[in-house]
Design an enzyme around this catalytic site. Structure first.
Site, PDB file in Angstrom:
ATOM      1  N   ASP A 286       0.829  -1.207   0.000  1.00 49.13           N
ATOM      2  CA  ASP A 286       0.000   0.000   0.000  1.00 49.13           C
ATOM      3  C   ASP A 286       0.864   1.259   0.000  1.00 49.13           C
ATOM      4  O   ASP A 286       2.037   1.246   0.373  1.00 49.13           O
ATOM      5  CB  ASP A 286      -0.958   0.005   1.186  1.00 49.13           C
ATOM      6  CG  ASP A 286      -0.258  -0.188   2.522  1.00 49.13           C
ATOM      7  OD1 ASP A 286       0.805  -0.842   2.566  1.00 49.13           O
ATOM      8  OD2 ASP A 286      -0.774   0.301   3.538  1.00 49.13           O
TER       9      ASP A 286
ATOM     10  N   GLU B  24      -0.805  -2.003   5.189  1.00 48.23           N
ATOM     11  CA  GLU B  24       0.077  -1.968   6.360  1.00 48.23           C
ATOM     12  C   GLU B  24      -0.007  -0.628   7.070  1.00 48.23           C
ATOM     13  O   GLU B  24       0.171  -0.555   8.280  1.00 48.23           O
ATOM     14  CB  GLU B  24       1.526  -2.243   5.929  1.00 48.23           C
ATOM     15  CG  GLU B  24       2.499  -2.445   7.091  1.00 48.23           C
ATOM     16  CD  GLU B  24       3.007  -1.153   7.709  1.00 48.23           C
ATOM     17  OE1 GLU B  24       3.261  -1.135   8.927  1.00 48.23           O
ATOM     18  OE2 GLU B  24       3.145  -0.154   6.974  1.00 48.23           O
TER      19      GLU B  24
END
Length: 394
Positions: free
Chosen positions: A84, A142
């Site tokens: 991400d 995350e």
């Protein structure tokens, strides 16, 4: 030739493609929980590879777990990379800078994914020589709690994993440095939210009101003493109030204030101590200023603990990595939190670090608009993880 030597040969032949993958991902970042195209890109990468199974949309999210079954019996290990990005406007001037307005890979997750894809492909090509099973974990989200690690764990796909590994590139170390540390290595994180409610009134007549700002300011000033007076000096804790919202008018006494912040500690005990005394301080201003106080304290990421036995093996393997220009050193404790800690709570694990700042260049921190990663760190990362794989299933 050993498994490591064969992996290194394949990696050297694929270095240019690994960099191309990283640059593509860097140009097309997606935020946590929104990584649909990145997730599909990862799945498509494995489409024509002879792996032994891929689980997609793990936990209803965008993550994938790929299984590589070795040709010989042995343990099951897992390798994880996150993918991400962050809500940051890139300001690097790179020719492959983000094409998405307000979104940037400012933490290196594009590099994590690129190196793990190339390593996974190489392991698949050599799977007959693997003594055991390797699970490749491509994890979304995350950066934002509760994060993708918990979802992947809850899927049960890692229930048979005996050791797990992850790497983070770091701008607080020069390119060529690999850092490993046993025990607690990254902080745990807790969040809190607090509302203080008093009584509004005219600024000229404070005696007829009850100023929530005064009460909240007293809390902010006094609560900091927890760190210096309630936490063991040999422990580590950081207490931050990031939001103090008492917006109003100059001549009006405010009747409420909203505070939000976080706590970072290197031990569960320190976090529990801070929670205890925050409630004491909240009770104190409630009584002293006769205000209503609502305090919500929530544990978030746990402390990241590197298993001593597994990490000792990782250290010894990396000592014999034999990559020119690469040095191994003990990692300092890292102040940021990391959701790999959820894996390490359940599975013996090691999370280690690869420096990514070119010598002589300014090191912009992670989550900075000018964050820059030396792409040589990709080669070091993939070879370091290949070395670890060889140690456990080679």
């Amino acid at each position: 030739m050993s498994l490591k030597e064969q992996l290194f040969e394949k990696i050297d032949a694929k270095t240019e493609r690994m960099i191309d993958i990283r640059r593509y991902l860097h140009e097309h970042p997606e935020l946590s929980f929104e990584e649909e195209k990145t997730g599909q890109y990862i799945v498509d990468f494995y489409k024509d590879l002879p792996h032994d199974g891929i689980e997609t949309n793990v936990g209803g999210m965008n993550g994938s777990v790929v299984t590589i079954q070795g040709g010989q019996a042995g343990p099951t290990i897992a390798l994880r990379a996150d993918f991400d990005a962050l809500p940051i406007q890139e300001d690097t001037g790179l020719p492959f800078a983000s094409k998405v307005d307000g979104v940037m890979h400012a933490c290196g997750h594009d590099g994590h994914t690129a190196y793990l894809l190339i390593l996974a492909e190489s392991l698949i090509e050599l799977k007959d020589q693997i003594k055991g099973t390797v699970k490749i974990v491509h994890q979304p989200a995350e950066e934002v709690s509760p994060g993708g690690a918990k979802t992947i764990l809850e899927s049960g796909l890692l229930d048979d994993v005996e050791a797990m590994f992850g790497i983070h590139v770091m701008t607080n170390a020069q390119t060529g440095i690999v850092q490993v540390r046993k025990g607690n290595v990254q902080t745990g994180r807790s969040n809190f939210s607090m509302t203080v409610r008093g009584k509004s009134g005219h600024g000229s007549s404070p005696h007829q009101a009850n100023d929530a700002i005064v009460a909240a300011a007293a809390f902010v000033t006094n609560v900091q003493s927890m760190i210096s007076r309630r936490i063991d000096p040999f422990d580590m804790a950081v207490f931050t109030i990031g939001n103090f919202d008492g917006t109003g008018q100059a001549n009006v006494i405010n009747d409420h204030v909203q505070l939000d912040g976080d706590v970072r500690t290197m031990s569960t005990q320190a976090s529990e101590t801070i929670m205890k005394y925050m409630h004491h301080f909240a009770d104190g201003i409630r009584e002293m200023y006769q205000v209503d106080v609502d305090l919500d304290f929530a544990y978030d990421y746990p402390v990241l603990h590197n298993d001593e036995g597994v990490t000792e093996r990782v250290w010894k393997a990396l000592e014999d990595m034999n990559v020119p220009g690469v040095e191994l050193e003990e990692s300092p404790k890292q102040a940021p939190s990391e959701d790999f800690a959820f894996y390490a709570e359940k599975i013996p694990a090691t999370f280690f670090y690869v420096g990514c700042t070119p010598e002589g260049q300014e090191a912009f921190p992670h989550h900075h608009p000018k964050f820059f990663m030396d792409e040589q760190a990709l080669t070091i990362s993939v070879k370091a993880m290949a070395t670890v794989v060889d140690e456990f299933v080679g």
